[in-house]
Design an enzyme around this catalytic site. Structure first.
Site, PDB file in Angstrom:
ATOM      1  N   TYR A 150     -10.602   1.245   9.281  1.00 21.85           N
ATOM      2  CA  TYR A 150     -10.456   1.183   7.821  1.00 21.85           C
ATOM      3  C   TYR A 150      -9.864  -0.168   7.386  1.00 21.85           C
ATOM      4  O   TYR A 150     -10.443  -0.858   6.551  1.00 21.85           O
ATOM      5  CB  TYR A 150      -9.549   2.329   7.387  1.00 21.85           C
ATOM      6  CG  TYR A 150      -9.363   2.492   5.896  1.00 21.85           C
ATOM      7  CD1 TYR A 150     -10.360   3.021   5.086  1.00 21.85           C
ATOM      8  CD2 TYR A 150      -8.151   2.147   5.301  1.00 21.85           C
ATOM      9  CE1 TYR A 150     -10.158   3.197   3.720  1.00 21.85           C
ATOM     10  CE2 TYR A 150      -7.944   2.323   3.944  1.00 21.85           C
ATOM     11  CZ  TYR A 150      -8.945   2.854   3.152  1.00 21.85           C
ATOM     12  OH  TYR A 150      -8.741   3.028   1.801  1.00 21.85           O
ATOM     13  N   ASP A 151      -8.717  -0.532   8.008  1.00 23.84           N
ATOM     14  CA  ASP A 151      -8.020  -1.755   7.582  1.00 23.84           C
ATOM     15  C   ASP A 151      -8.898  -2.994   7.777  1.00 23.84           C
ATOM     16  O   ASP A 151      -9.061  -3.813   6.872  1.00 23.84           O
ATOM     17  CB  ASP A 151      -6.725  -1.950   8.389  1.00 23.84           C
ATOM     18  CG  ASP A 151      -5.718  -0.837   8.186  1.00 23.84           C
ATOM     19  OD1 ASP A 151      -6.083   0.204   7.610  1.00 23.84           O
ATOM     20  OD2 ASP A 151      -4.561  -0.984   8.619  1.00 23.84           O
ATOM     21  N   GLY A 153     -12.129  -2.977   8.395  1.00 21.17           N
ATOM     22  CA  GLY A 153     -13.375  -2.799   7.634  1.00 21.17           C
ATOM     23  C   GLY A 153     -13.198  -3.286   6.207  1.00 21.17           C
ATOM     24  O   GLY A 153     -14.043  -4.014   5.664  1.00 21.17           O
ATOM     25  N   VAL A 193       0.264  13.671  -0.442  1.00 15.43           N
ATOM     26  CA  VAL A 193       0.535  14.392  -1.689  1.00 15.43           C
ATOM     27  C   VAL A 193      -0.159  15.756  -1.673  1.00 15.43           C
ATOM     28  O   VAL A 193       0.478  16.791  -1.931  1.00 15.43           O
ATOM     29  CB  VAL A 193       0.108  13.561  -2.922  1.00 15.43           C
ATOM     30  CG1 VAL A 193       0.254  14.392  -4.191  1.00 15.43           C
ATOM     31  CG2 VAL A 193       0.941  12.284  -3.020  1.00 15.43           C
ATOM     32  N   PHE A 196       1.461  18.150   0.994  1.00 18.02           N
ATOM     33  CA  PHE A 196       2.751  18.737   0.607  1.00 18.02           C
ATOM     34  C   PHE A 196       2.567  19.799  -0.478  1.00 18.02           C
ATOM     35  O   PHE A 196       3.200  20.855  -0.439  1.00 18.02           O
ATOM     36  CB  PHE A 196       3.713  17.646   0.105  1.00 18.02           C
ATOM     37  CG  PHE A 196       4.337  16.816   1.204  1.00 18.02           C
ATOM     38  CD1 PHE A 196       4.054  17.057   2.548  1.00 18.02           C
ATOM     39  CD2 PHE A 196       5.229  15.787   0.903  1.00 18.02           C
ATOM     40  CE1 PHE A 196       4.617  16.291   3.562  1.00 18.02           C
ATOM     41  CE2 PHE A 196       5.811  15.019   1.909  1.00 18.02           C
ATOM     42  CZ  PHE A 196       5.502  15.261   3.230  1.00 18.02           C
ATOM     43  N   ASP A 278       1.733   3.551  11.490  1.00 18.57           N
ATOM     44  CA  ASP A 278       1.990   4.035  10.131  1.00 18.57           C
ATOM     45  C   ASP A 278       2.902   3.011   9.427  1.00 18.57           C
ATOM     46  O   ASP A 278       4.004   2.737   9.900  1.00 18.57           O
ATOM     47  CB  ASP A 278       2.709   5.391  10.231  1.00 18.57           C
ATOM     48  CG  ASP A 278       2.631   6.179   8.945  1.00 18.57           C
ATOM     49  OD1 ASP A 278       1.845   7.137   8.896  1.00 18.57           O
ATOM     50  OD2 ASP A 278       3.367   5.848   8.005  1.00 18.57           O
ATOM     51  N   GLN A 281       6.905   0.578   5.036  1.00 18.87           N
ATOM     52  CA  GLN A 281       7.209   0.488   3.607  1.00 18.87           C
ATOM     53  C   GLN A 281       6.016  -0.090   2.847  1.00 18.87           C
ATOM     54  O   GLN A 281       5.253  -0.894   3.381  1.00 18.87           O
ATOM     55  CB  GLN A 281       8.457  -0.353   3.362  1.00 18.87           C
ATOM     56  CG  GLN A 281       8.400  -1.707   4.025  1.00 18.87           C
ATOM     57  CD  GLN A 281       9.681  -2.516   3.846  1.00 18.87           C
ATOM     58  OE1 GLN A 281      10.629  -2.057   3.209  1.00 18.87           O
ATOM     59  NE2 GLN A 281       9.697  -3.725   4.364  1.00 18.87           N
TER      60      GLN A 281
HETATM   61  P1  NAD Z   1     -12.535  10.053  -1.308  1.00 18.02           P
HETATM   62  O1  NAD Z   1     -12.670  10.284   0.147  1.00 18.02           O
HETATM   63  O2  NAD Z   1     -12.172  11.211  -2.185  1.00 18.02           O
HETATM   64  O3  NAD Z   1     -13.859   9.422  -1.920  1.00 18.02           O
HETATM   65  C1  NAD Z   1     -14.732   8.608  -1.185  1.00 18.02           C
HETATM   66  C2  NAD Z   1     -16.158   8.966  -1.597  1.00 18.02           C
HETATM   67  O4  NAD Z   1     -17.071   8.105  -0.902  1.00 18.02           O
HETATM   68  C3  NAD Z   1     -16.536  10.396  -1.234  1.00 18.02           C
HETATM   69  O5  NAD Z   1     -17.202  11.018  -2.321  1.00 18.02           O
HETATM   70  C4  NAD Z   1     -17.462  10.242  -0.027  1.00 18.02           C
HETATM   71  O6  NAD Z   1     -18.363  11.308   0.092  1.00 18.02           O
HETATM   72  C5  NAD Z   1     -18.126   8.918  -0.359  1.00 18.02           C
HETATM   73  N1  NAD Z   1     -18.646   8.212   0.819  1.00 18.02           N
HETATM   74  C6  NAD Z   1     -18.019   7.983   2.002  1.00 18.02           C
HETATM   75  N2  NAD Z   1     -18.829   7.298   2.834  1.00 18.02           N
HETATM   76  C7  NAD Z   1     -19.990   7.085   2.157  1.00 18.02           C
HETATM   77  C8  NAD Z   1     -21.210   6.436   2.488  1.00 18.02           C
HETATM   78  N3  NAD Z   1     -21.409   5.872   3.689  1.00 18.02           N
HETATM   79  N4  NAD Z   1     -22.192   6.413   1.545  1.00 18.02           N
HETATM   80  C9  NAD Z   1     -22.021   6.988   0.336  1.00 18.02           C
HETATM   81  N5  NAD Z   1     -20.884   7.626  -0.026  1.00 18.02           N
HETATM   82  C10 NAD Z   1     -19.882   7.660   0.874  1.00 18.02           C
HETATM   83  O7  NAD Z   1     -11.469   8.872  -1.468  1.00 18.02           O
HETATM   84  P2  NAD Z   1     -10.827   8.217  -2.785  1.00 18.02           P
HETATM   85  O8  NAD Z   1      -9.376   8.396  -2.720  1.00 18.02           O
HETATM   86  O9  NAD Z   1     -11.574   8.662  -3.996  1.00 18.02           O
HETATM   87  O10 NAD Z   1     -11.129   6.670  -2.512  1.00 18.02           O
HETATM   88  C11 NAD Z   1     -12.170   5.973  -3.171  1.00 18.02           C
HETATM   89  C12 NAD Z   1     -12.134   4.506  -2.794  1.00 18.02           C
HETATM   90  O11 NAD Z   1     -10.868   3.933  -3.148  1.00 18.02           O
HETATM   91  C13 NAD Z   1     -12.311   4.243  -1.295  1.00 18.02           C
HETATM   92  O12 NAD Z   1     -13.104   3.097  -1.118  1.00 18.02           O
HETATM   93  C14 NAD Z   1     -10.908   3.975  -0.805  1.00 18.02           C
HETATM   94  O13 NAD Z   1     -10.888   3.129   0.326  1.00 18.02           O
HETATM   95  C15 NAD Z   1     -10.286   3.302  -2.030  1.00 18.02           C
HETATM   96  N6  NAD Z   1      -8.824   3.490  -2.027  1.00 18.02           N
HETATM   97  C16 NAD Z   1      -8.282   4.689  -2.400  1.00 18.02           C
HETATM   98  C17 NAD Z   1      -6.911   4.854  -2.343  1.00 18.02           C
HETATM   99  C18 NAD Z   1      -6.253   6.141  -2.756  1.00 18.02           C
HETATM  100  O14 NAD Z   1      -5.021   6.259  -2.598  1.00 18.02           O
HETATM  101  N7  NAD Z   1      -6.944   7.108  -3.310  1.00 18.02           N
HETATM  102  C19 NAD Z   1      -6.090   3.806  -1.903  1.00 18.02           C
HETATM  103  C20 NAD Z   1      -6.687   2.611  -1.511  1.00 18.02           C
HETATM  104  C21 NAD Z   1      -8.062   2.453  -1.587  1.00 18.02           C
HETATM  105  N1  UDP Z   2       2.587  11.908   5.850  1.00 13.24           N
HETATM  106  C1  UDP Z   2       3.479  12.930   6.138  1.00 13.24           C
HETATM  107  N2  UDP Z   2       3.003  14.209   6.175  1.00 13.24           N
HETATM  108  C2  UDP Z   2       1.717  14.532   5.925  1.00 13.24           C
HETATM  109  C3  UDP Z   2       0.803  13.492   5.630  1.00 13.24           C
HETATM  110  C4  UDP Z   2       1.275  12.196   5.614  1.00 13.24           C
HETATM  111  O1  UDP Z   2       4.680  12.691   6.360  1.00 13.24           O
HETATM  112  O2  UDP Z   2       1.373  15.733   5.974  1.00 13.24           O
HETATM  113  C5  UDP Z   2       3.106  10.519   5.770  1.00 13.24           C
HETATM  114  C6  UDP Z   2       2.311   9.494   6.573  1.00 13.24           C
HETATM  115  O3  UDP Z   2       2.780   9.421   7.891  1.00 13.24           O
HETATM  116  C7  UDP Z   2       2.573   8.226   5.757  1.00 13.24           C
HETATM  117  C8  UDP Z   2       2.726   8.708   4.321  1.00 13.24           C
HETATM  118  O4  UDP Z   2       2.995  10.110   4.415  1.00 13.24           O
HETATM  119  O5  UDP Z   2       3.786   7.634   6.166  1.00 13.24           O
HETATM  120  C9  UDP Z   2       1.478   8.506   3.477  1.00 13.24           C
HETATM  121  O6  UDP Z   2       0.385   9.037   4.198  1.00 13.24           O
HETATM  122  P1  UDP Z   2      -1.081   9.157   3.587  1.00 13.24           P
HETATM  123  O7  UDP Z   2      -1.944   9.727   4.660  1.00 13.24           O
HETATM  124  O8  UDP Z   2      -1.033   9.864   2.288  1.00 13.24           O
HETATM  125  O9  UDP Z   2      -1.523   7.672   3.240  1.00 13.24           O
HETATM  126  P2  UDP Z   2      -1.319   6.234   3.942  1.00 13.24           P
HETATM  127  O10 UDP Z   2      -0.495   5.478   2.976  1.00 13.24           O
HETATM  128  O11 UDP Z   2      -0.618   6.386   5.260  1.00 13.24           O
HETATM  129  O12 UDP Z   2      -2.696   5.726   4.110  1.00 13.24           O
END
Ligand code: NAD
Ligand code: UDP
Length: 329
Positions: A150-151, A153, A193, A196, A278, A281
């Protein structure tokens, strides 16, 4: 308040996911035509079911690892699983989605002369050595760890965005999204979130990884999609990268206590091993978003959690009691 007045044909990849479905709603409310593309791997049709009858909404099943030929003038590239549990399930597919997905959407943007926004992530900073994280920080990522699909990518996707901008003059926006939560998170998503809240609603122990002293800064979904839209429609030339997130920082243990309090649950805390790499901060420096497109988050963690709890409570009463998803460590 409308951010712009022109009606646009907008593609949202990952539009049936958590963030994507809220973004589709916002774009429709702003008067745009929305094409939602998704492979439904972590998203679900039910997230956009209420939009299916809308005359300006279209849903297409497609995987962004394959090229896409459609007519659009705005592209939000959100397709990618965001939960560590989900993106580590099939790490090769995660890298393909990040890299090939970015490549194909950039090709589309180039052909269509469309503006394209990338949903990048705070994960590009890895386990940060600088706190809070400004956009100028290059990060501290383990290139061969469990999170690297992921990171790295997402880092490669950012690199592609800037090369298409420099080499092919594609109009790009790169948003670095920090932890976002809200209604429509899947109960088995695996992120902290939703885990929990589901555990608290079921009266089960809340699973704290490590000592729970690691921090995150949680942004409510309405604030996030407003920020993404404002960035997309900001003056030309503002490529970013720009951090979007809520700078209020909490330990994981603080979050657990707040969820227990707001749900009125009798759940206790249970401690499990901290997953490898993980981040210790995380807090965004957000002055660039404020200066570039006049954006600030407004929803407090307590208020956002109340709305998320209401949603998950409703879902659990329909779907029963699914187990939360846990990391493999
Ligand atoms: P999510 O998993 O709910 O949504 C991702 C969506 O992408 C899903 O509907 C999934 O089916 C679709 N998808 C995955 N692979 C695919 C592919 N190969 N082709 C077509 N569709 C595909 O996650 P989210 O929280 O809604 O995140 C959306 C975007 O925001 C992601 O790119 C994620 O990396 C980025 N993002 C989210 C957060 C967050 O905290 N929610 C934080 C940082 C970045
Ligand atoms: N975490 C936790 N319990 C859970 C899921 C996650 O303590 O059931 C912790 C995880 O180790 C991280 C933080 O909560 O330190 C946020 O995790 P999350 O998977 O939501 O997102 P991240 O920021 O790590 O991508």
């Amino acid at each position: 308040m409308r951010v712009d007045s022109a009606q646009r044909r907008t593609l949202v990849t990952g539009g049936a996911g958590f963030l994507g479905s809220h973004l589709c709603e916002l774009l429709l409310a702003e008067g745009h035509d929305v094409l939602c593309v998704d492979n439904f791997s972590t998203g679900a049709r039910r997230n956009v079911e209420h939009l299916l009858g809308h005359p300006r909404f279209e849903l297409m099943s497609h995987d962004v690892t394959a090229p896409l030929h459609v007519e659009v003038d705005r592209i939000y590239n959100l397709a990618c699983p965001a939960s560590p549990v989900q993106y580590q399930r099939d790490p090769v597919q995660t890298t393909k989605t990040c890299v090939l997905g970015a490549l194909h959407m950039l090709d589309l943007a180039q052909r269509e002369r469309a503006r394209i926004l990338q949903a990048s992530t705070s994960e590009v900073y890895g386990d940060p050595g600088l706190h809070p994280q400004p956009e100028s920080y290059w990060g501290n990522v383990n290139p061969v760890g469990m999170r690297s699909c992921y990171d790295e990518g997402k880092r490669c996707a950012e690199s592609l965005f800037f090369d298409y901008h420099r080499q092919h003059r594609v109009d790009i926006r790169v948003a670095r999204i920090f932890n976002t939560y809200g209604p429509r998170m899947h109960p088995q998503d695996g992120r902290v979130v939703s885990n929990f809240i589901v555990q608290a609603l079921r009266g089960e122990p809340l699973t704290i990884y490590g000592k729970g002293l690691q921090t995150r800064s949680f942004c409510f979904v309405d604030d996030m999609v407003a920020g993404l839209h404002r960035f997309m429609e900001a003056a030309p030339g503002g490529t970013g990268p720009v951090n979007i997130g809520n700078p209020q920082e909490f330990t994981v243990r603080d979050l657990a206590q707040l969820v227990i309090e707001l749900t009125g649950s009798s759940s206790k805390l249970a401690f499990a091993p901290l997953p490898r790499d993980d981040p210790v901060q995380r807090r965004p420096e957000v002055s660039m978003a404020e200066q570039m497109f006049d954006w600030q988050p407004h929803v407090s963690l307590a208020e956002g959690l109340r709305r998320t709890i209401a949603h998950l409570d409703g879902l659990l009463s329909i779907d029963g009691s699914p187990q939360v998803a846990a990391t493999s460590g």
